[in-house]
Design an enzyme around this catalytic site. Structure first.
Site, PDB file in Angstrom:
ATOM      1  N   LYS A   1       7.098 -14.163 -96.441  1.00 33.91           N
ATOM      2  CA  LYS A   1       7.546 -14.243 -97.835  1.00 33.91           C
ATOM      3  C   LYS A   1       7.149 -12.984 -98.599  1.00 33.91           C
ATOM      4  O   LYS A   1       7.878 -12.516 -99.479  1.00 33.91           O
ATOM      5  CB  LYS A   1       6.962 -15.486 -98.521  1.00 33.91           C
ATOM      6  CG  LYS A   1       7.420 -15.675 -99.980  1.00 33.91           C
ATOM      7  CD  LYS A   1       8.939 -15.792-100.117  1.00 33.91           C
ATOM      8  CE  LYS A   1       9.399 -15.845-101.574  1.00 33.91           C
ATOM      9  NZ  LYS A   1       9.032 -17.094-102.260  1.00 33.91           N
TER      10      LYS A   1
ATOM     11  N   THR B   1       4.807 -20.078-102.792  1.00 29.07           N
ATOM     12  CA  THR B   1       4.452 -18.722-102.363  1.00 29.07           C
ATOM     13  C   THR B   1       2.992 -18.505-102.743  1.00 29.07           C
ATOM     14  O   THR B   1       2.640 -18.442-103.910  1.00 29.07           O
ATOM     15  CB  THR B   1       5.345 -17.673-103.028  1.00 29.07           C
ATOM     16  OG1 THR B   1       6.699 -17.905-102.636  1.00 29.07           O
ATOM     17  CG2 THR B   1       4.937 -16.271-102.602  1.00 29.07           C
TER      18      THR B   1
ATOM     19  N   LYS C   1       2.934 -12.583-109.933  1.00 30.10           N
ATOM     20  CA  LYS C   1       1.910 -13.155-109.051  1.00 30.10           C
ATOM     21  C   LYS C   1       2.176 -12.789-107.595  1.00 30.10           C
ATOM     22  O   LYS C   1       1.279 -12.353-106.870  1.00 30.10           O
ATOM     23  CB  LYS C   1       1.881 -14.676-109.233  1.00 30.10           C
ATOM     24  CG  LYS C   1       0.958 -15.422-108.282  1.00 30.10           C
ATOM     25  CD  LYS C   1       1.692 -16.026-107.084  1.00 30.10           C
ATOM     26  CE  LYS C   1       2.681 -17.099-107.486  1.00 30.10           C
ATOM     27  NZ  LYS C   1       3.319 -17.723-106.296  1.00 30.10           N
TER      28      LYS C   1
END
Length: 291
Positions: free
Chosen positions: A175, A100, A243
């Protein structure tokens, strides 16, 4: 031109990567592995993987490279570093980044790869350690459609819900949608557990009642049981979730979009990370109320 894939380089052997590699081995692929800490690869080497000293050497020895590392900075190093994948320069190579990462970086890798004759896909996943082990990941893919079609035999070993989303960067944008939905859902399911306990209910019985109704979700069915057992081992690290939420908020800012639910969830998880829970699984959000 179709690419026939028989050997795969897999770079990054964390919680997700190890399960994914084992599924590729079971499917009959030759798997060449690289990770920064070779000790993490020992069990996979004993099972038949081949060790490579650098990402470049792994790419040179393979028809296809899959990367599954931690942060966008790690992705940059793996692709653009002096011993990175793109330094190998082997035209015709198929590459999929399943980390990701940022849509912007995905587009940059795609453009650089295209010039070199390398076919790049951004293909982040969802489903956690369970999905990685069972080969049931959701895979969201951006890039050229013909490259996606050629990668489908490999993706089908790793996942059960595989969707082509569009041009380069589209997988990463999808995502972000996934992480936005999970972030606020995790706040909701955790608040439900806290409420149940305060009301003097049996949280396990509450879970059995509400998970089959309109409140049902993957997080409720898979992560709340871990909360109730006080099992905070990572299927997905809090530090990586923070993150991801940061990437989503930055992308939303570029689009002039306010996401208050995501912003709240990020602040809560950041508080946990600062208290020493950065390497716990996301279900450790329950500790926001208990510690």
């Amino acid at each position: 031109m179709a690419t026939k894939i028989s050997s795969i380089a897999f770079i990054g052997l964390g919680v997700m990567g190890q399960g994914m590699v084992r599924n590729l081995l079971k499917a009959g692929y030759t798997v060449n592995v690289y990770t920064r800490t070779k000790e993490k690869a020992q069990s996979l080497l004993a099972e038949g993987c081949k060790w490579m000293d650098t990402p470049a050497r792994a790419a040179e020895a393979s028809d296809c490279v899959i990367t599954m590392v931690g942060y966008p900075g790690d992705v940059e190093e793996v692709y653009f570093g002096s011993e990175g994948i793109l330094s190998a320069g082997n035209s015709g190579l198929m590459v999929a980044d399943m980390t990701t990462s940022t849509p912007t970086l995905a587009k940059r890798i795609y453009e650089k790869s295209k010039v070199m004759g390398v076919r790049f896909l951004d293909a982040p996943v969802s489903g956690g350690d369970v999905g990685a082990r069972n080969g049931t990941l959701s895979i969201m893919v951006g890039g050229d459609k013909d490259a996606f079609d050629d990668m489908m035999p490999v993706f089908s070993v790793l996942g059960s819900n595989i969707k082509y989303q569009g041009n380069a960067g589209s997988g990463q944008h999808t995502k972000m949608c996934n992480q936005i939905a999970i972030a606020t859902n995790m706040v909701g399911v955790t608040e439900a557990v806290v409420y149940a306990k305060k009301a003097g209910l049996d949280p396990q019985l509450v879970l059995e009642s509400i998970s089959a109704g309109a409140a049902g979700s993957w997080s409720l069915s898979n992560l709340v049981p871990r909360m109730l057992k006080e099992d905070y081992s990572p299927g997905f690290f809090i530090k990586h979730f923070v993150k991801d939420m940061g990437i989503a908020i930055k992308e939303a800012d570029h689009m002039g979009l306010e996401l208050p639910g995501l912003t709240l969830a990020k602040k809560m998880y950041e508080a946990l990370a600062e208290s020493g829970e950065e390497n716990s699984g996301t279900q450790a959000l329950i500790k926001y109320w208990t510690e």
